[in-house]
Motif scaffolding. Structure first.
Motif, short mmCIF file in Angstrom:
data_model
loop_
_atom_site.label_atom_id
_atom_site.label_comp_id
_atom_site.label_asym_id
_atom_site.label_seq_id
_atom_site.Cartn_x
_atom_site.Cartn_y
_atom_site.Cartn_z
N GLN A 1 -8.34 4.88 -9.33
CA GLN A 1 -7.72 3.67 -9.87
C GLN A 1 -8.31 2.46 -9.16
OE1 GLN A 1 -3.56 4.34 -9.11
NE2 GLN A 1 -3.41 5.97 -10.62
N ARG B 1 -8.08 7.52 -4.34
CA ARG B 1 -7.83 6.09 -4.56
C ARG B 1 -8.88 5.50 -5.51
NH1 ARG B 1 -5.20 2.64 0.30
NH2 ARG B 1 -3.61 4.15 0.89
N ASP B 2 -10.05 6.14 -5.50
CA ASP B 2 -11.11 5.65 -6.39
C ASP B 2 -10.79 5.88 -7.86
OD1 ASP B 2 -12.50 4.85 -4.24
OD2 ASP B 2 -13.93 6.51 -4.22
N MET C 1 -1.63 9.53 -1.16
CA MET C 1 -2.98 8.98 -1.15
C MET C 1 -3.12 8.10 0.08
SD MET C 1 -3.97 7.86 -5.01
CE MET C 1 -2.36 7.44 -5.61
N GLU D 1 -4.85 6.20 3.31
CA GLU D 1 -6.06 5.38 3.36
C GLU D 1 -7.29 6.29 3.37
OE1 GLU D 1 -7.48 1.88 6.21
OE2 GLU D 1 -5.37 2.43 6.47
N ASP E 1 0.82 -1.21 0.00
CA ASP E 1 0.00 0.00 0.00
C ASP E 1 0.86 1.27 0.00
OD1 ASP E 1 -1.45 2.22 1.60
OD2 ASP E 1 -3.07 0.87 0.98
N THR F 1 -1.33 -0.31 -9.42
CA THR F 1 -2.28 0.33 -10.34
C THR F 1 -1.57 1.28 -11.29
OG1 THR F 1 -2.63 2.10 -8.75
CG2 THR F 1 -4.14 0.22 -8.64
N THR G 1 -8.80 -0.87 -7.72
CA THR G 1 -7.63 -1.65 -7.34
C THR G 1 -7.96 -3.11 -7.06
OG1 THR G 1 -6.81 0.36 -6.33
CG2 THR G 1 -5.69 -1.68 -5.75
N ASN H 1 2.37 2.01 -3.53
CA ASN H 1 1.40 2.27 -4.59
C ASN H 1 0.53 3.50 -4.28
OD1 ASN H 1 0.25 0.81 -7.16
ND2 ASN H 1 -1.53 1.56 -6.04
N PHE H 2 0.27 3.74 -2.98
CA PHE H 2 -0.68 4.81 -2.62
C PHE H 2 -0.13 5.81 -1.60
CE2 PHE H 2 -3.94 1.46 -3.76
CZ PHE H 2 -4.40 2.11 -4.90
N THR H 3 0.12 5.33 -0.39
CA THR H 3 0.33 6.26 0.73
C THR H 3 1.50 7.22 0.49
OG1 THR H 3 -0.60 4.58 2.18
CG2 THR H 3 0.56 6.40 3.24
N HIS I 1 -8.36 8.18 1.19
CA HIS I 1 -8.28 9.35 0.31
C HIS I 1 -9.15 9.09 -0.92
CE1 HIS I 1 -6.70 12.41 -2.37
NE2 HIS I 1 -5.98 12.93 -1.37
#
Ligand code: PHE
Length: 341
Positions: free
Chosen positions: A152, A149-150, A142, A144, A133, A167, A154, A136-138, A146
């Motif tokens: 992409q 995140r929508d 981005m 949790e 996570d 993603t 996942t 790829n995101f945080t 956020h």
């Protein structure tokens, strides 16, 4: 002629026999190996051989038999292969056409993109497709929950929601920033996954090439100049770019880049939906928070990043109407790229 001389004569006969046809092979077989062969006759005479020479005689007859068997086997094989050639192979026919493979259009375009950016000092970095996570995101701003995140959809791993199929290849950029010191100038090509309904326009996996440049005094003008160079190299010198403001959580400001439609030259056609422009990538200045997350001092360094979908560019370039063709392995599709560049 005594019986020994007779047998030796037979041995010579075996050795000298010329076998050139199926018929002469059969005559040979009957004489030396058939049910009533000469060796049986001659062996029958062993009763007339003095006891102390019986062994010697037996061996001699045996050697004739062996020689005959060998000769028969060799000529039988030879004649067989001759008939195969004669009967089954027409030497006047043209040879089989061997088909050569060709590069997949995605590879062609990906390699071309890499080639162009390598001219201006970008190195290729590749990394894992199964990510955590953080990468790829945080780390990319981005956290949790956020809403971005929508953007992409996942694929999460059920047993461990911390693990995702990446993603985007921005995750590679995070890994590079964590491990290298600026200046950083990299391209991260690779396969990415999104939980999207498969259709002519979208697939649950596709390829991206993303770029990242971090150094002191990197500006938005540097980004535009780099992209302008890239687009002209890829599509032609008269291609223009148009930059529209956009949003990505990891860049600020963010933009999307359109290019003049290289099919109609901007006049309007099906490919550009009669707008004269086609969108090819997203980009922006790396958000200072992202630099911080990767232990790069945002007061000293700045950077730009961009990302593009290889399938999208491939489809535009070769006017491919359905993204699914790219992963169906239909040779009728693939063969069309034999001489493509
Ligand atoms: N990672 C973004 C995406 O997958 C693309 C992008 C990369 C946008 C870098 C801006 C900067 O959609």
């Amino acid at each position: 002629m005594d019986i020994f001389e007779k047998t030796t004569a037979l041995l010579n006969e075996v050795n000298d026999a010329t076998i050139t046809s199926v018929e002469s092979l059969e005559t040979f077989r009957i004489r030396f190996l058939g049910t009533k062969n000469v060796l049986k006759d001659i062996f029958g005479e062993i009763k007339n051989v003095p006891n102390e020479r019986k062994k010697e005689f037996g061996q001699l007859v045996n050697s004739v038999k062996q020689a005959a068997e060998e000769k028969f086997a060799i000529h039988q094989a030879q004649l067989q292969s001759n008939t195969d050639v004669a009967e089954n192979i027409d030497l006047s026919l043209p040879g089989d056409i061997t088909t050569t493979g060709s590069r997949h259009p995605i590879q062609l375009v990906k390699n071309r993109i890499i080639e162009i950016f390598s001219k201006i000092g970008f190195n290729v970095e590749e990394d894992r497709e199964i990510e955590d996570d953080w990468h790829n995101f945080t780390a990319l701003n981005m956290p949790e929950d956020h809403p971005a995140r929508d953007m992409q959809d996942t694929f999460f791993i059920n047993v461990n929601p911390d693990i995702v199929l990446r993603t985007h290849t921005s995750s590679v950029q995070v890994r590079v920033m964590e491990n290298q010191k600026p200046p950083i100038r990299i391209l991260s090509p690779g396969r990415v996954y999104r939980n999207e309904t498969i259709s002519a326009r979208s697939h649950c996996f596709f390829h991206q090439v993303e770029g990242l440049y971090i150094d002191e005094n990197v500006s938005f003008a540097d980004l535009l100049q780099t992209l302008d160079f890239f687009v002209k190299e890829l599509f032609g010198q008269d291609i223009k770019i148009k930059v529209r403001p956009s949003y990505f959580p990891f860049t600020e400001p963010s933009a999307e880049v359109d290019v003049t439609c290289f099919i109609c030259g901007g006049g309007g056609c099906n490919v550009c939906k009669h707008s004269g422009w086609v969108e090819i990538l997203g980009c922006g200045m790396v958000d200072p928070k992202v630099l911080e997350n990767c232990n790069i001092d945002p007061k000293k360094y700045a950077g730009f990043a961009f990302g593009m979908g290889v399938e999208r560019i491939t489809m535009l370039k070769y006017q491919i109407k359905d993204i699914r063709l790219m992963s169906e392995n239909d040779t009728r599709f693939l063969e069309q790229f034999k001489s493509a560049r």
